[in-house]
Design a protein around this motif. Structure first.
Motif, PDB file in Angstrom:
ATOM      1  N   LYS A  64       0.844  -1.190   0.000  1.00  0.00           N
ATOM      2  CA  LYS A  64       0.000   0.000   0.000  1.00  0.00           C
ATOM      3  C   LYS A  64       0.882   1.243   0.000  1.00  0.00           C
ATOM      4  O   LYS A  64       1.937   1.264   0.625  1.00  0.00           O
ATOM      5  N   CYS A 102       1.090   7.261   1.412  1.00  0.00           N
ATOM      6  CA  CYS A 102       0.101   8.334   1.412  1.00  0.00           C
ATOM      7  C   CYS A 102      -1.288   7.703   1.224  1.00  0.00           C
ATOM      8  O   CYS A 102      -1.566   7.097   0.191  1.00  0.00           O
ATOM      9  N   LYS A 103      -2.157   7.838   2.210  1.00  0.00           N
ATOM     10  CA  LYS A 103      -3.481   7.200   2.187  1.00  0.00           C
ATOM     11  C   LYS A 103      -4.355   7.701   1.032  1.00  0.00           C
ATOM     12  O   LYS A 103      -5.238   7.003   0.580  1.00  0.00           O
ATOM     13  N   ASP A 104      -4.111   8.946   0.525  1.00  0.00           N
ATOM     14  CA  ASP A 104      -4.947   9.471  -0.573  1.00  0.00           C
ATOM     15  C   ASP A 104      -4.721   8.699  -1.870  1.00  0.00           C
ATOM     16  O   ASP A 104      -5.556   8.748  -2.767  1.00  0.00           O
ATOM     17  N   LYS A 105      -3.579   8.003  -1.991  1.00  0.00           N
ATOM     18  CA  LYS A 105      -3.247   7.319  -3.237  1.00  0.00           C
ATOM     19  C   LYS A 105      -3.743   5.873  -3.279  1.00  0.00           C
ATOM     20  O   LYS A 105      -3.518   5.178  -4.260  1.00  0.00           O
TER      21      LYS A 105
END
Length: 194
Positions: free
Chosen positions: A87, A90-93
């Protein structure tokens, strides 16, 4: 083609067949940029790692691998072949949490969270905690084996055996990302064994 593990023909068969497959995959336009270097394949002995930036790109590499394996009349062992998704930090990606299974030919491949490659445990959390725990377990196993097998030897002999047999931690130089609690457990294990 018959698998010839440990046979005298193994190096010849590897260079004759596998080297061509590696070259074909390396020359494809599908892969990842690591720093400023484009790469999509790592190969060591009879192990191959494929890298791709997306699910579709990885399936393209697997299809290419399957195509050339069929042309050379060899096969990939789908029971030993695993997939791992990393994963983004950066959580937005994050695009999706689940993906369809990859396949080589008609064989579906299994997803794993960690696997052992060349003695080092790699996990999808991008840290070395699992490998540090493996090394702690190995340290205690080696020390206990020394104690039981060489308990009647002199202290000097035991010290030499300990340094040569128990302190052979060749892959700890790879540790970079870990939790402080796990590394403290490792330090404690080393101090207890000494």
């Amino acid at each position: 083609m018959v698998q010839n593990k440990g046979g005298v023909l193994s190096p010849y068969l590897f260079t004759r067949y596998v080297r061509d497959i590696i070259a074909i995959i390396a020359q494809s336009c599908t892969g990842c940029a690591i720093g400023s270097v484009f790469t999509n394949i790592f190969a060591s002995a009879d192990d191959i790692i494929l890298l791709a930036p997306s699910w579709a790109a990885m399936q393209q590499l697997l299809d290419l691998l399957d195509l050339y394996c069929k042309k050379l009349d060899i096969f990939c062992n789908s029971k030993k072949t695993v997939c791992m998704m990393f994963k983004p930090r950066c959580k937005d990606k994050i695009v999706a949490d689940e993906f369809p299974s990859f396949s080589i030919g008609s064989q579906k491949l299994m997803y794993v969270e960690k696997f052992k490659y060349l003695g080092h445990i790699i996990n999808n959390r991008l840290n070395d905690n699992d490998d540090i725990c493996r090394e702690i377990k190995n340290l205690f196993t080696r020390c206990n084996m020394l104690i039981t097998r060489f308990n009647k030897c002199s202290v000097t002999v035991k010290c030499v055996l300990f340094r040569t047999y128990c302190l052979c931690m060749y892959n700890i130089g790879l540790w970079k990302h870990y939790n402080i609690t796990v590394i403290n457990k490792f330090r404690s294990a080393c101090q207890q064994s000494i």
